[in-house]
Enzyme design. Structure first.
Site, PDB file in Angstrom:
ATOM      1  N   LYS A 191     -23.798   7.859  -0.699  1.00  0.00           N
ATOM      2  CA  LYS A 191     -23.214   9.095  -1.224  1.00  0.00           C
ATOM      3  C   LYS A 191     -23.358   9.198  -2.732  1.00  0.00           C
ATOM      4  CE  LYS A 191     -18.705  11.410  -1.634  1.00  0.00           C
ATOM      5  NZ  LYS A 191     -17.273  11.368  -1.227  1.00  0.00           N
ATOM      6  N   TYR A 196       0.825  -1.203   0.000  1.00  0.00           N
ATOM      7  CA  TYR A 196       0.000   0.000   0.000  1.00  0.00           C
ATOM      8  C   TYR A 196       0.862   1.257   0.000  1.00  0.00           C
ATOM      9  CZ  TYR A 196      -3.842  -3.098   1.478  1.00  0.00           C
ATOM     10  OH  TYR A 196      -4.786  -4.098   1.577  1.00  0.00           O
ATOM     11  N   ALA A 240     -19.827   2.563  -2.417  1.00  0.00           N
ATOM     12  CA  ALA A 240     -21.087   2.436  -3.140  1.00  0.00           C
ATOM     13  C   ALA A 240     -22.279   2.245  -2.202  1.00  0.00           C
ATOM     14  CB  ALA A 240     -21.018   1.277  -4.125  1.00  0.00           C
ATOM     15  N   LEU A 241     -22.031   1.696  -0.994  1.00  0.00           N
ATOM     16  CA  LEU A 241     -23.119   1.425  -0.064  1.00  0.00           C
ATOM     17  C   LEU A 241     -23.353   2.541   0.957  1.00  0.00           C
ATOM     18  CD1 LEU A 241     -22.528  -2.380   0.626  1.00  0.00           C
ATOM     19  CD2 LEU A 241     -24.526  -1.350  -0.476  1.00  0.00           C
ATOM     20  N   SER A 256     -13.210  -3.851   1.918  1.00  0.00           N
ATOM     21  CA  SER A 256     -14.234  -3.205   1.070  1.00  0.00           C
ATOM     22  C   SER A 256     -15.637  -3.469   1.607  1.00  0.00           C
ATOM     23  CB  SER A 256     -14.110  -3.690  -0.382  1.00  0.00           C
ATOM     24  OG  SER A 256     -12.903  -3.265  -0.963  1.00  0.00           O
TER      25      SER A 256
END
Length: 369
Positions: free
Chosen positions: A265, A100, A261-262, A255
């Site tokens: 927004k 990362y 997506a949930l 995720s």
């Protein structure tokens, strides 16, 4: 968190159960509502206990998937505020990885380096604070043998500024050499470099094999970190979740918000930026709206946001720890509000039923190995 190097590399690789008593979440002064740090879960058969929700640090320092391909001082300060707000809210479990933000993933600065810096700065102000750190080994094709695992861990410890980490995971199964990697995890435990070990993106077959190999060394496999959310329930379908339950392995869900997506927004007219916009398209978000609307309605009954409802849905599953990514203090504080209360069993199943009408849109080939 996700298996990820860069956009180019990505395409190449392409306790106890939470009580179901309904709590009135808006009454934050009530003793019935616990803070995020009061409730902890033991990871698998290990002795390591972590908060019921952790924070994923995939986006910290990343410039190949997150942050609109740019990293600056403003985003650095926001990440630091996310860390501090998490600690203030009682969330003390943080998940990172050597890839990362690193140069190997075309990042700006290593997420491990940032996390280590944040911990050090926090301990100056609050010496007694205890942070549970999880990081991951990248099973790159040219890395061979058990020694490579211990060597990579020592490099991670240097970047983190720590003498040991709480959880060390294999980020994904290697193309070859997996038995050596598992032995490397056991070696790390025996050398006192890590308290518990886990895997990530492991199929049921590989998970069982890793479990058996570690068991021969007298070491429990603590966790399997996989993509798992209300709209990506593949672990329920491919045997991974049931194997975790059978073997006593904790499922760490990356995720958990389906990369935003949930959260409610985004809409068909307001899609995510960057690579996420190619995944969560206007067409998909249109199909998602009935689920989002119901999530929002349920949340209103608890005084909770859609984000908090979706995370609580995962916490309500046995032996699951979601690790949403926090890029600022506001997100971290909101995440903490997912803990200390519970959806009813009926609400959990209702949301699963509605979500089952939506076909998952993202996955990783390693799940099929």
């Amino acid at each position: 968190m996700a298996l990820h190097f860069s956009s180019a590399c990505f395409s190449a690789l392409t306790l106890s159960k939470v009580p179901t008593v309904r709590a009135v979440a808006s009454d934050q002064s009530s003793t019935a509502v616990k803070t995020a740090g009061e409730e902890k879960l033991k990871l698998g058969g290990s002795e390591l206990k972590v908060t019921r929700l952790g924070i994923g640090a995939w986006s910290w320092g990343d410039t190949s998937y997150w942050n609109n391909f740019d990293w600056d001082d403003r985003k650095l300060k926001a990440a630091k505020s996310a860390f501090d707000a998490s600690i203030d809210s009682g969330i003390t479990f943080f998940d990172t990885a050597e890839v990362y933000g690193s140069k190997m993933s075309l990042g700006a600065i290593s997420s491990e380096t940032l996390l280590g810096r944040f911990i050090e700065e926090r301990k100056v102000k609050n010496p007694e604070v205890e942070v549970a750190v999880a990081t991951k080994y990248a099973a790159l094709p040219w890395r061979l043998g058990r020694e490579s695992v211990v060597s990579a861990l020592k490099d991670s410890l240097y970047r983190l500024g720590l003498s040991s980490v709480d959880l060390y995971q294999l980020h994904w199964p290697g193309i070859w050499g997996n038995e050596g990697y598992i032995d490397g995890l056991a070696d790390a435990v025996e050398q006192g470099l890590v308290k518990a070990v886990g895997v990530s993106n492991y199929s049921e077959k590989r998970l069982r094999s890793a479990y058996d190999q570690l068991k021969k060394r007298g070491i429990p496999l603590a966790s399997n970190q996989v993509n798992y959310s209300l709209i990506y329930r593949i672990p329920e379908e491919n045997g991974v979740k049931s194997a975790c339950e059978e073997l006593g392995i904790t499922l760490i869900a990356y995720s958990p918000l389906a990369q935003g997506a949930l959260t409610g927004k985004y809409t068909p007219n307001n899609t995510p930026s960057g690579p996420r916009g190619r995944i969560y398209t206007p067409e998909f978000l249109t199909k998602l709206q009935p689920l989002i609307n119901r999530i929002r309605e349920i949340g209103q009954g608890y005084g909770k946001t859609p984000t908090q409802v979706v995370l609580n849905w995962l916490i309500a599953q046995d032996n699951v720890v979601p690790i949403p990514g926090a890029r600022n203090a506001e997100q971290a504080t909101e995440f903490a509000g997912a803990v200390g209360w519970s959806l009813t069993n009926e609400e959990v199943e209702e949301l699963r039923s509605i979500a089952s009408e939506i076909k998952p849109v993202i996955g990783f080939p390693v799940e099929k190995l």
